[in-house]
Design a protein around this motif. Structure first.
Motif, PDB file in Angstrom:
ATOM      1  N   HIS A   1       3.081 -21.219 -74.606  1.00 20.52           N
ATOM      2  CA  HIS A   1       4.084 -21.578 -75.608  1.00 20.52           C
ATOM      3  C   HIS A   1       5.261 -22.319 -74.983  1.00 20.52           C
ATOM      4  O   HIS A   1       5.927 -23.112 -75.652  1.00 20.52           O
ATOM      5  CB  HIS A   1       4.604 -20.323 -76.316  1.00 20.52           C
TER       6      HIS A   1
ATOM      7  N   SER B   1      -2.208 -16.164 -90.256  1.00 19.65           N
ATOM      8  CA  SER B   1      -1.752 -17.491 -89.868  1.00 19.65           C
ATOM      9  C   SER B   1      -1.374 -18.291 -91.093  1.00 19.65           C
ATOM     10  O   SER B   1      -1.754 -17.963 -92.221  1.00 19.65           O
ATOM     11  CB  SER B   1      -2.856 -18.229 -89.092  1.00 19.65           C
TER      12      SER B   1
ATOM     13  N   THR C   1       4.168 -15.440 -82.654  1.00 15.82           N
ATOM     14  CA  THR C   1       3.870 -14.016 -82.731  1.00 15.82           C
ATOM     15  C   THR C   1       2.813 -13.603 -81.719  1.00 15.82           C
ATOM     16  O   THR C   1       2.622 -12.424 -81.471  1.00 15.82           O
ATOM     17  CB  THR C   1       3.386 -13.642 -84.144  1.00 15.82           C
ATOM     18  N   SER C   2       2.107 -14.569 -81.146  1.00 12.10           N
ATOM     19  CA  SER C   2       1.048 -14.250 -80.193  1.00 12.10           C
ATOM     20  C   SER C   2       1.563 -14.115 -78.767  1.00 12.10           C
ATOM     21  O   SER C   2       0.780 -13.932 -77.848  1.00 12.10           O
ATOM     22  CB  SER C   2      -0.045 -15.329 -80.240  1.00 12.10           C
TER      23      SER C   2
ATOM     24  N   SER D   1       6.548 -24.450 -79.953  1.00  9.21           N
ATOM     25  CA  SER D   1       6.034 -23.606 -81.036  1.00  9.21           C
ATOM     26  C   SER D   1       6.911 -23.713 -82.276  1.00  9.21           C
ATOM     27  O   SER D   1       8.066 -24.142 -82.213  1.00  9.21           O
ATOM     28  CB  SER D   1       5.983 -22.143 -80.584  1.00  9.21           C
TER      29      SER D   1
ATOM     30  N   THR E   1       3.394 -19.303 -84.812  1.00  8.51           N
ATOM     31  CA  THR E   1       2.458 -19.104 -83.709  1.00  8.51           C
ATOM     32  C   THR E   1       3.073 -18.276 -82.605  1.00  8.51           C
ATOM     33  O   THR E   1       2.356 -17.730 -81.772  1.00  8.51           O
ATOM     34  CB  THR E   1       2.041 -20.461 -83.122  1.00  8.51           C
TER      35      THR E   1
ATOM     36  N   PRO F   1       2.720 -12.352 -75.631  1.00 11.87           N
ATOM     37  CA  PRO F   1       2.680 -10.970 -75.138  1.00 11.87           C
ATOM     38  C   PRO F   1       4.048 -10.541 -74.632  1.00 11.87           C
ATOM     39  O   PRO F   1       4.770 -11.311 -74.014  1.00 11.87           O
ATOM     40  CB  PRO F   1       1.659 -11.044 -73.987  1.00 11.87           C
TER      41      PRO F   1
ATOM     42  N   VAL G   1      -1.374  -9.383 -88.830  1.00 15.79           N
ATOM     43  CA  VAL G   1      -0.804 -10.687 -88.550  1.00 15.79           C
ATOM     44  C   VAL G   1      -1.786 -11.732 -89.027  1.00 15.79           C
ATOM     45  O   VAL G   1      -2.973 -11.685 -88.708  1.00 15.79           O
ATOM     46  CB  VAL G   1      -0.536 -10.878 -87.038  1.00 15.79           C
TER      47      VAL G   1
ATOM     48  N   SER H   1       1.083 -17.681 -72.207  1.00 13.35           N
ATOM     49  CA  SER H   1       0.394 -18.000 -73.450  1.00 13.35           C
ATOM     50  C   SER H   1       0.535 -19.471 -73.834  1.00 13.35           C
ATOM     51  O   SER H   1       0.155 -19.851 -74.948  1.00 13.35           O
ATOM     52  CB  SER H   1       0.919 -17.109 -74.582  1.00 13.35           C
TER      53      SER H   1
END
Length: 470
Positions: free
Chosen positions: A105, A60, A76-77, A445, A74, A79, A58, A103
């Motif tokens: 988001h 950026s 994709t981070s 996001s 972003t 959990p 992954v 996270s």
């Protein structure tokens, strides 16, 4: 972007069709003993049920020097379990509503999904719920009008509660529920009383569409709920109807001549649940209870699909109150509550208020609410423009920080600008998205194009397009 979306949809279908993974392992449905295993990448870059070969790397947008939307987002981070693949990058897309909050988001775990019929939104939500169960969450489907969730519940050892004539099940909307250990008795009585008042109001306004309770009727319902809370009246609709037939003299004094007819008016309305075609479903003590440990509970309302609209609305009001009683229990479990027909459930203004409360109490109740709409234009069904009802529904959508958008009609684009506020680059693909690809707006996001993927066993349980495809 449109080419990438179409390519991803084709790739997902191809991977699904040619997946050759042992049924006993990767394509097996999740077991509670494997809470965290379901949806993880396995050795060799193969992810459980679909056998999708995806790169683990992954990167950026800054590293690859590209600022185009949908590339290396972003999100994709976040959990969570793998839901599918990101359309433009081919990376695994992981998601959990509480993971999105943890996270940073999204501000809340509420989710709304919009899309024209046949675009894949229902498949998306079912896939997400299957992975959420494997991730250790529980799922409650508040209404399953087509019986589409029943096979999934059966395969997972979940609970199915049939509602409707001949089912033999009674759901009591006035159930008290279980008092959380950190809530005192006095506070709990107040909370239960408020919920019972809202449930009775929702039922009354459903049975009398277009007419709200006047001040005298509200007073009568308040006194009825007080009588129930004190133990003078059993907590059932049938008992409340009997109380309304012979109200105490103190109530008559309080109402005066102007409100003398309020008890009779409410008795006639609520009496329709005790006598006639609605009798025996929501008027007595509950004969079934929500299983607090079931991985998924489905309220099967397929028996009343062709029934009068008021019966469907009463079922929604009653089951919603019943579910909220469970959510308030404070048992430590994390639950996703799916409203398969969100547009229908919010027609009743009192029910919209109840849904709004559920969204505001997500932290205390550990609840992620998932509302499914056909498309954004459905909001025009909720009262006149600028009305309190429509504003409340718009508020519910706004409070849901996570929005999943499938193909939209031209009529929905103006509302999209008003409610979701996408950039032009993000909005352009929405009228031409291929089937099975949706745009995930997770808080602030970068939006992500996602193609959910399920393996053959799961696909056979959750695919609902066979009837349309012929």
């Amino acid at each position: 972007m449109r080419k990438a979306a179409r390519r991803a949809a084709k790739e997902a279908r191809t991977q699904l069709a040619h997946a050759d993974v042992p049924t006993s392992d990767a394509d097996a449905l999740p077991r509670l003993s494997r809470r965290r295993a379901w949806g993880r990448l396995t050795r060799g870059g193969m992810w459980g049920p679909a056998g999708v070969g995806v790169p683990k790397h992954v990167t950026s947008a800054a590293r690859i020097g590209v600022l185009t939307p949908f590339v290396a987002p972003t999100a994709t981070s976040i959990p969570g379990p793998v839901i599918g693949i990101e359309a433009t990058s081919g990376q695994p897309f992981t998601f959990d509503p509480w993971g999105a909050v943890q996270s940073k988001h999204a501000a809340s775990p509420g989710v709304v999904a919009f899309g024209l019929q046949g675009t894949g939104k229902s498949f998306c939500v079912k896939t997400a719920m299957l992975r959420e169960i494997g991730w250790g969450r529980q799922v409650i489907v508040s209404s399953d009008p087509k019986g589409e969730w029943v096979p999934l519940a059966g395969a997972l050892g979940g609970q199915v509660v049939a509602v409707g004539p001949g089912s033999g099940n009674v759901i009591n909307p006035l159930d008290e529920g279980i008092r959380p250990p950190d809530v005192g008795p006095a506070t709990w009585r107040g909370l239960v009383g408020s919920r019972r008042s809202l449930a009775l109001e929702s039922i009354c306004t459903t049975l009398r569409p277009g007419r709200v309770l006047d001040e005298f009727e509200r007073t009568v319902l308040d006194r009825a709920v007080e009588a129930v809370s004190s133990g003078a009246v059993v907590a059932t609709v049938a008992a409340v109807v009997d109380w309304l037939a012979q109200p105490p003299s103190t109530l008559s004094d309080e109402l005066g001549d102007a409100g003398a007819g309020a008890p009779t008016s409410l008795r006639l309305v609520l009496g329709r649940l005790v006598r006639g075609p609605l009798a025996g479903m929501f008027d007595g003590e509950s004969t079934v209870a929500l299983d607090p440990v079931a991985p998924i509970t489905v309220i099967d309302t397929s028996a009343i699909v062709g029934a009068a609209p008021e019966l469907r609305a009463i079922a929604q009001a009653a089951t919603s109150a019943w579910i909220d009683a469970t959510l308030r229990s404070g048992d430590g479990r994390w639950r996703c509550v799916v409203s398969e027909e969100g547009w229908d459930e919010l027609r009743n203004r009192a029910q919209a208020r109840a849904m709004d409360e559920r969204l505001r109490m997500t932290s205390q109740w550990r609840c992620s609410n998932w509302l499914i709409f056909h498309e954004l234009a459905d909001i025009t069904q909720f009262g006149e423009a600028g009305s309190a009802h429509r504003n409340q529904v718009k508020g519910i959508i706004t409070k849901s920080a996570i929005k999943i958008l499938y193909k939209q009609s031209a009529a929905s684009m103006a509302l999209l600008d008003e409610i979701v506020r996408p950039t032009q680059a993000e909005a352009d693909p929405l009228m031409s998205l291929p089937q099975g690809v949706g745009v995930w707006h997770i808080g602030e996001s970068t939006p992500v194009l996602v193609a959910p993927v399920a393996g053959p066993t799961a696909y056979a349980l959750i695919n609902t397009s066979a009837g349309r495809e012929g």
